[in-house]
Design a protein around this motif. Sequence first.
Motif, mmCIF file in Angstrom:
data_model
loop_
_atom_site.group_PDB
_atom_site.id
_atom_site.type_symbol
_atom_site.label_atom_id
_atom_site.label_comp_id
_atom_site.label_asym_id
_atom_site.label_seq_id
_atom_site.Cartn_x
_atom_site.Cartn_y
_atom_site.Cartn_z
ATOM 1 N N SER A 72 -75.897 -48.539 -27.924
ATOM 2 C CA SER A 72 -74.527 -49.051 -27.863
ATOM 3 C C SER A 72 -74.116 -49.729 -29.163
ATOM 4 O O SER A 72 -73.003 -49.514 -29.657
ATOM 5 C CB SER A 72 -74.378 -50.025 -26.690
ATOM 6 O OG SER A 72 -75.334 -51.068 -26.751
ATOM 7 N N LEU A 75 -73.773 -46.807 -31.706
ATOM 8 C CA LEU A 75 -73.483 -45.546 -31.032
ATOM 9 C C LEU A 75 -73.075 -44.446 -31.993
ATOM 10 O O LEU A 75 -73.531 -43.302 -31.880
ATOM 11 C CB LEU A 75 -72.372 -45.769 -29.995
ATOM 12 C CG LEU A 75 -71.816 -44.506 -29.321
ATOM 13 C CD1 LEU A 75 -72.890 -43.852 -28.458
ATOM 14 C CD2 LEU A 75 -70.585 -44.835 -28.488
ATOM 15 N N LEU A 149 -73.922 -44.870 -20.309
ATOM 16 C CA LEU A 149 -74.675 -44.989 -21.551
ATOM 17 C C LEU A 149 -75.944 -45.781 -21.287
ATOM 18 O O LEU A 149 -75.924 -47.009 -21.221
ATOM 19 C CB LEU A 149 -73.825 -45.681 -22.631
ATOM 20 C CG LEU A 149 -74.510 -45.904 -23.987
ATOM 21 C CD1 LEU A 149 -74.985 -44.580 -24.580
ATOM 22 C CD2 LEU A 149 -73.564 -46.625 -24.954
ATOM 23 N N ALA A 155 -76.091 -41.105 -25.096
ATOM 24 C CA ALA A 155 -75.493 -41.478 -26.380
ATOM 25 C C ALA A 155 -75.062 -40.249 -27.166
ATOM 26 O O ALA A 155 -73.981 -40.239 -27.779
ATOM 27 C CB ALA A 155 -76.485 -42.308 -27.194
ATOM 28 N N ILE A 176 -72.642 -54.096 -22.574
ATOM 29 C CA ILE A 176 -72.542 -52.727 -23.072
ATOM 30 C C ILE A 176 -71.101 -52.327 -23.301
ATOM 31 O O ILE A 176 -70.746 -51.745 -24.332
ATOM 32 C CB ILE A 176 -73.217 -51.746 -22.092
ATOM 33 C CG1 ILE A 176 -74.699 -52.082 -21.934
ATOM 34 C CG2 ILE A 176 -73.049 -50.303 -22.585
ATOM 35 C CD1 ILE A 176 -75.495 -52.009 -23.220
ATOM 36 N N GLU A 179 -69.709 -53.921 -26.460
ATOM 37 C CA GLU A 179 -70.293 -53.354 -27.678
ATOM 38 C C GLU A 179 -69.694 -51.990 -27.995
ATOM 39 O O GLU A 179 -69.305 -51.711 -29.138
ATOM 40 C CB GLU A 179 -71.821 -53.251 -27.523
ATOM 41 C CG GLU A 179 -72.518 -54.602 -27.557
ATOM 42 C CD GLU A 179 -74.011 -54.527 -27.334
ATOM 43 O OE1 GLU A 179 -74.663 -55.571 -27.388
ATOM 44 O OE2 GLU A 179 -74.531 -53.409 -27.100
ATOM 45 N N VAL A 180 -69.601 -51.140 -26.984
ATOM 46 C CA VAL A 180 -69.047 -49.801 -27.200
ATOM 47 C C VAL A 180 -67.576 -49.877 -27.583
ATOM 48 O O VAL A 180 -67.110 -49.147 -28.467
ATOM 49 C CB VAL A 180 -69.244 -48.923 -25.952
ATOM 50 C CG1 VAL A 180 -68.484 -47.603 -26.092
ATOM 51 C CG2 VAL A 180 -70.724 -48.652 -25.715
ATOM 52 N N ALA A 254 -69.304 -48.725 -17.483
ATOM 53 C CA ALA A 254 -70.243 -49.730 -17.980
ATOM 54 C C ALA A 254 -70.270 -50.879 -16.977
ATOM 55 O O ALA A 254 -69.945 -52.023 -17.300
ATOM 56 C CB ALA A 254 -69.824 -50.209 -19.364
#
Length: 431
Positions: A72, A75, A149, A155, A176, A179-180, A254
Amino acid sequence: MSLTPERPRTRTTSDAGGPPHGPTRRPASVLVVGAGLAATQTVAALREVGYSGHVTVLGAEGVAPYDRPPLSKHLLDHVSPAWLADEVGTDITSQADAVHLARPARGLVVTPDAVTVHTDAGDLTSDALVVATGAHAVLPGAWVGARTLHTWADAQELRTALRPGDRLVVVGAGWIGAEVAGVAARAGVDVTVVEAAAAPLAGALGARVGALTVPWYGEHGVRLLTGRTVAQVDARGVRLSDGTHLPADVVLAAVGARPATAWLGDALPREADGALRVDEGFAVLGAPGRHVRAVGDVTLRRSRRHGWVPGGHWDGALRDPAELVADLLEGDAAAAGRGDRAPYVFSTQLGHDLTLFGQPSAEDDVVLRGDPAADGGWTALWYRPGGDTISGVLTVDRPRDVGAARRLFTSATLPELARPLAADPDRPLRP
């Protein structure tokens, strides 16, 4: 409601349940089920203490062990896995006697002296078992076309699907999801994040502290919708419960992960979410003998300091296997008082570095150290109501507090620190 609620038990087990600590018959063979960080470190720990017995590893993904946090955090700029042989210096193919990376476990039989794991290629019997099968991402069945993910394959697929200008809807503003969202927005993707709670990271940090991260989304061009739930996901996008339709080219679910223990069936007592309760030596409580261990994401670990600690902590997967092996082979890890590591999470999201130590509760008081609206970083501390006992510390862009926060949680009990001292950002974060 506690941020880390005690999971209901599916079978009655006393907190001190299971056989007593102490040396048992040294196993001549160890079967490690799983091929992630916890499994890799278990194999390494066995060999580092001179264990010469037969070690077998069963994996499910068909690839060599790799590190998951970069999936993540990086990515779009890591086009190959962060192999654990390079990251932690352990190559299980050379340290284990038999490694089957594409042979998932399908079932388990436990006797007082041995274990037998069923696989599609036949049964494997061993003196001792280490369950290290990690977790799987949660994906509601009705969310047609949504992605998750958690694996390298996930990924790869998500990276291929995302292009600049695409519309990405991320359901869940946890570690997550945040972050993504940041990574995708920096790459020119049109990102919307939908969160059912009142604030991002509310499950881990509580609504008050989680709300302090809300401005980060707008600063990075990410649309954030809180207090909204998803009614439907299909090829056209996401429909919220209030009727709002969010067009999407890609939808990422997520919304959490659960221990990957379905393969165990009724062979071991599992929590409602599939977790295995373990003691300080990582022996599974309720198993017929201390030759059955679990480590990493699959566990709910007993801690003298924090009570019951859910798995899912990278630092635990890295370091706990050494304590497991010491107790499995010699029965001395718990007696020596080692291994009671504080829960630890690190995250890089939306231009900020976060570290969380400890296990805060929604009932705790929050003391802020520094101004979240100013430059220079800030820290949040959670206190048990009515006293100076700290249950958790979050640092945001404040590296000088990270080491101090870690040291606070090294004693056998929760740390004590006067609140006025903690609130002063110019004073060291120590008693």
